[in-house]
Write a protein that holds these residues in place. Structure first.
Motif, PDB file in Angstrom:
ATOM      1  N   ARG A  28      31.808  -7.025   5.348  1.00 15.47           N
ATOM      2  CA  ARG A  28      30.497  -6.804   4.731  1.00 15.47           C
ATOM      3  C   ARG A  28      29.461  -6.402   5.776  1.00 15.47           C
ATOM      4  NH1 ARG A  28      29.808 -11.515   2.919  1.00 15.47           N
ATOM      5  NH2 ARG A  28      27.986 -12.274   4.068  1.00 15.47           N
ATOM      6  N   ARG A  29      29.540  -6.964   6.984  1.00 11.09           N
ATOM      7  CA  ARG A  29      28.658  -6.609   8.097  1.00 11.09           C
ATOM      8  C   ARG A  29      29.489  -6.425   9.368  1.00 11.09           C
ATOM      9  NH1 ARG A  29      23.200  -7.308   7.570  1.00 11.09           N
ATOM     10  NH2 ARG A  29      23.238  -6.052   9.479  1.00 11.09           N
ATOM     11  N   ARG A  59      32.482  -0.582   6.708  1.00 10.57           N
ATOM     12  CA  ARG A  59      31.757  -1.473   5.810  1.00 10.57           C
ATOM     13  C   ARG A  59      32.305  -1.369   4.389  1.00 10.57           C
ATOM     14  NH1 ARG A  59      26.663  -1.404   2.829  1.00 10.57           N
ATOM     15  NH2 ARG A  59      25.755  -3.501   2.865  1.00 10.57           N
ATOM     16  N   THR A  82      31.739  -3.536   0.562  1.00  8.79           N
ATOM     17  CA  THR A  82      31.030  -4.572  -0.181  1.00  8.79           C
ATOM     18  C   THR A  82      31.529  -4.585  -1.617  1.00  8.79           C
ATOM     19  OG1 THR A  82      29.241  -3.052  -0.806  1.00  8.79           O
ATOM     20  CG2 THR A  82      28.959  -4.311   1.240  1.00  8.79           C
ATOM     21  N   ASP A  83      31.261  -5.682  -2.325  1.00 13.23           N
ATOM     22  CA  ASP A  83      31.617  -5.751  -3.740  1.00 13.23           C
ATOM     23  C   ASP A  83      30.563  -6.569  -4.476  1.00 13.23           C
ATOM     24  OD1 ASP A  83      32.176  -8.244  -2.703  1.00 13.23           O
ATOM     25  OD2 ASP A  83      34.138  -8.435  -3.639  1.00 13.23           O
ATOM     26  N   GLU A 129      30.948  -9.097  -6.381  1.00 13.10           N
ATOM     27  CA  GLU A 129      31.203 -10.539  -6.345  1.00 13.10           C
ATOM     28  C   GLU A 129      30.857 -11.179  -5.010  1.00 13.10           C
ATOM     29  OE1 GLU A 129      33.844  -8.355  -9.124  1.00 13.10           O
ATOM     30  OE2 GLU A 129      33.409  -8.219  -6.994  1.00 13.10           O
ATOM     31  N   GLU A 130      30.532 -10.330  -3.996  1.00 14.99           N
ATOM     32  CA  GLU A 130      30.263 -10.813  -2.635  1.00 14.99           C
ATOM     33  C   GLU A 130      31.431 -11.647  -2.103  1.00 14.99           C
ATOM     34  OE1 GLU A 130      26.524 -12.805  -2.465  1.00 14.99           O
ATOM     35  OE2 GLU A 130      25.370 -11.003  -2.905  1.00 14.99           O
ATOM     36  N   SER A 131      32.652 -11.156  -2.390  1.00 18.25           N
ATOM     37  CA  SER A 131      33.853 -11.873  -1.961  1.00 18.25           C
ATOM     38  C   SER A 131      34.358 -11.403  -0.600  1.00 18.25           C
ATOM     39  CB  SER A 131      34.965 -11.693  -2.997  1.00 18.25           C
ATOM     40  OG  SER A 131      35.386 -10.337  -3.061  1.00 18.25           O
ATOM     41  N   SER A 170      34.034 -11.039   3.344  1.00 12.39           N
ATOM     42  CA  SER A 170      33.365 -11.693   4.466  1.00 12.39           C
ATOM     43  C   SER A 170      32.716 -10.660   5.381  1.00 12.39           C
ATOM     44  CB  SER A 170      34.365 -12.534   5.257  1.00 12.39           C
ATOM     45  OG  SER A 170      34.953 -13.529   4.441  1.00 12.39           O
ATOM     46  N   ARG A 171      31.764 -11.125   6.179  1.00  5.31           N
ATOM     47  CA  ARG A 171      31.114 -10.213   7.111  1.00  5.31           C
ATOM     48  C   ARG A 171      32.126  -9.610   8.075  1.00  5.31           C
ATOM     49  NH1 ARG A 171      25.420 -13.141   8.910  1.00  5.31           N
ATOM     50  NH2 ARG A 171      24.520 -13.318   6.798  1.00  5.31           N
ATOM     51  N   HIS A 187      36.015  -9.413   7.973  1.00  2.00           N
ATOM     52  CA  HIS A 187      37.047  -9.797   7.016  1.00  2.00           C
ATOM     53  C   HIS A 187      38.472  -9.512   7.504  1.00  2.00           C
ATOM     54  CE1 HIS A 187      37.838 -10.780   2.658  1.00  2.00           C
ATOM     55  NE2 HIS A 187      39.027 -10.355   3.060  1.00  2.00           N
TER      56      HIS A 187
END
Length: 376
Positions: A283-284, A300, A302-303, A305-307, A309-310, A312
């Motif tokens: 994510r970051r 990068r 993203t989703d 659901e914010e599932s 991790s920064r 991952h």
């Protein structure tokens, strides 16, 4: 633009179908009992759009309409492309097909199909060349030309003709100065040799090497072998990844050379990432130590659901091998092997080799697929 254009494509070897009508191009997997109606609909769309003198945007719309009837089914491998606007190119890619568009300034745009449906994109030009491929496409035979019709193949490569630039406005000649105003005439050259005292005209700087500022001269040094055509390959390879020639009958002498890209990552949103370096997915990812220290490039994802991790998952290149490592993410990383039905969750901090065609799930919903013609 119409079907009567003198444009042509060079088919690439393979088991699918390649079609060309003027500036309009189509590649698709060979039809079977299930996909035959779709393939016929795409070929009909190509012919009708060309005969009507329409552009690539109309071909993309017709192809998207035909593919919409397969919603919920596995996306078929196909791609279409054609001119859009004055110098752009409209592209649609579905399934395991891929498109590569080279711009006149040397930049490159890649489009890959997603698992949930086709990817559409209009590439702003001017465009120099186009390549549409299916999995396993071979090297183009420069003597083959396809201007109109359908042949067997794994893809096509062609130059994209750009419309001529509008004529420049004719400048108005200024009034001729008098002798007193212009001063003495310069020495006159004889037989093309400048006279003494004459200044050399400024010469235009011309580069004989087409440079790409974003492309590295080569990857890290690895041990490999050359095929008969001097393409650098994995020592374990049975066939050259560039020209497809057999390596089994050659006397191979391993040596260290710059590693070529090992394939691409095809993201589910249509993004294509060449595998030249390690990729840190998250994510970051820009804040990860691997990126800060220059050991990996940030990718990068993203989703909703914010599932994810920064920091991952890491796609790590080791010699000629592509590994994936879950970095202790909260919602995990899973891999589905080529041809398998289910994803298998990875243990944290444990490298797992990716085979070409494998799909990686990041978090709960996002995915990317690893594709490469460098098979051993």
């Amino acid at each position: 633009m119409s079907g009567g254009s003198r444009a042509f494509a060079r088919p690439l070897p393979g088991d699918g179908l390649v079609a060309q009508e003027g500036e309009l191009s189509l590649v698709c997997a060979a039809p079977d009992a299930v996909t035959a109606p779709l393939v016929d609909a795409l070929l009909t769309a190509l012919q009708e759009v060309a005969e009507a003198g329409d552009d690539g945007a109309e071909l993309v719309r017709r192809a998207a309409r035909a593919l919409a009837g397969r919603a919920g089914k596995r996306p078929p491998a196909c791609a279409v492309a054609g001119p859009s606007g004055r110098s752009g190119l409209a592209v649609l890619v579905s399934g395991e097909a891929a498109a590569r568009v080279m711009l006149a300034d040397g930049d490159e745009v890649r489009v890959g199909g997603g698992p949930h449906g086709p990817s559409e994109r209009t590439v702003e030009g001017p465009v120099a060349s186009l390549e549409l491929t299916l999995g396993g496409a071979g090297r183009a035979e420069p003597r083959l030309r396809l201007a109109s019709g359908v042949v067997r193949g794994g893809g096509l490569r062609r130059a994209v003709r750009r419309p001529p630039a509008p004529p420049a406005a004719r400048p108005v000649a200024p009034a001729r100065p008098t002798t007193a105003e212009r001063g003495p005439l310069p020495p006159t050259p004889v037989d093309g040799v400048p006279a003494a005292g004459a200044e050399d005209p400024p010469r235009e700087r011309v580069s004989l090497i087409r440079r790409h500022p974003k492309r590295r001269p080569g990857g890290p040094q690895v041990l490999g072998v050359n095929c008969k055509n001097e393409h650098f390959n994995d020592p374990r390879a049975h066939y050259c990844a560039v020209c497809g020639i057999s390596m089994l009958q050659l006397t191979l002498s391993p040596f260290h050379g710059p590693r070529p890209p090992l394939g691409v990552l095809l993201l589910d949103d249509g993004q294509t990432v060449p595998l030249e370096d390690d990729q840190l997915v998250g994510r970051r990812p820009d804040r990860a130590p691997e990126v800060a220290e220059g050991r990996a490039h940030p990718l990068r994802m993203t989703d909703a659901e914010e599932s994810i991790s920064r920091r991952h998952v890491l796609v790590r290149l080791e010699e000629w091998q592509v590994n994936v490592v879950d970095l202790g993410s909260a919602n995990g990383t899973a891999v589905r092997a080529p041809g398998a039905a289910d994803f298998v969750r990875l243990p944290a901090d444990t490298p797992v080799e990716l085979a070409p065609g494998a799909t990686v799930r990041v978090g709960l919903t996002r995915t990317f697929r690893f594709e490469s013609n460098r098979k051993v």
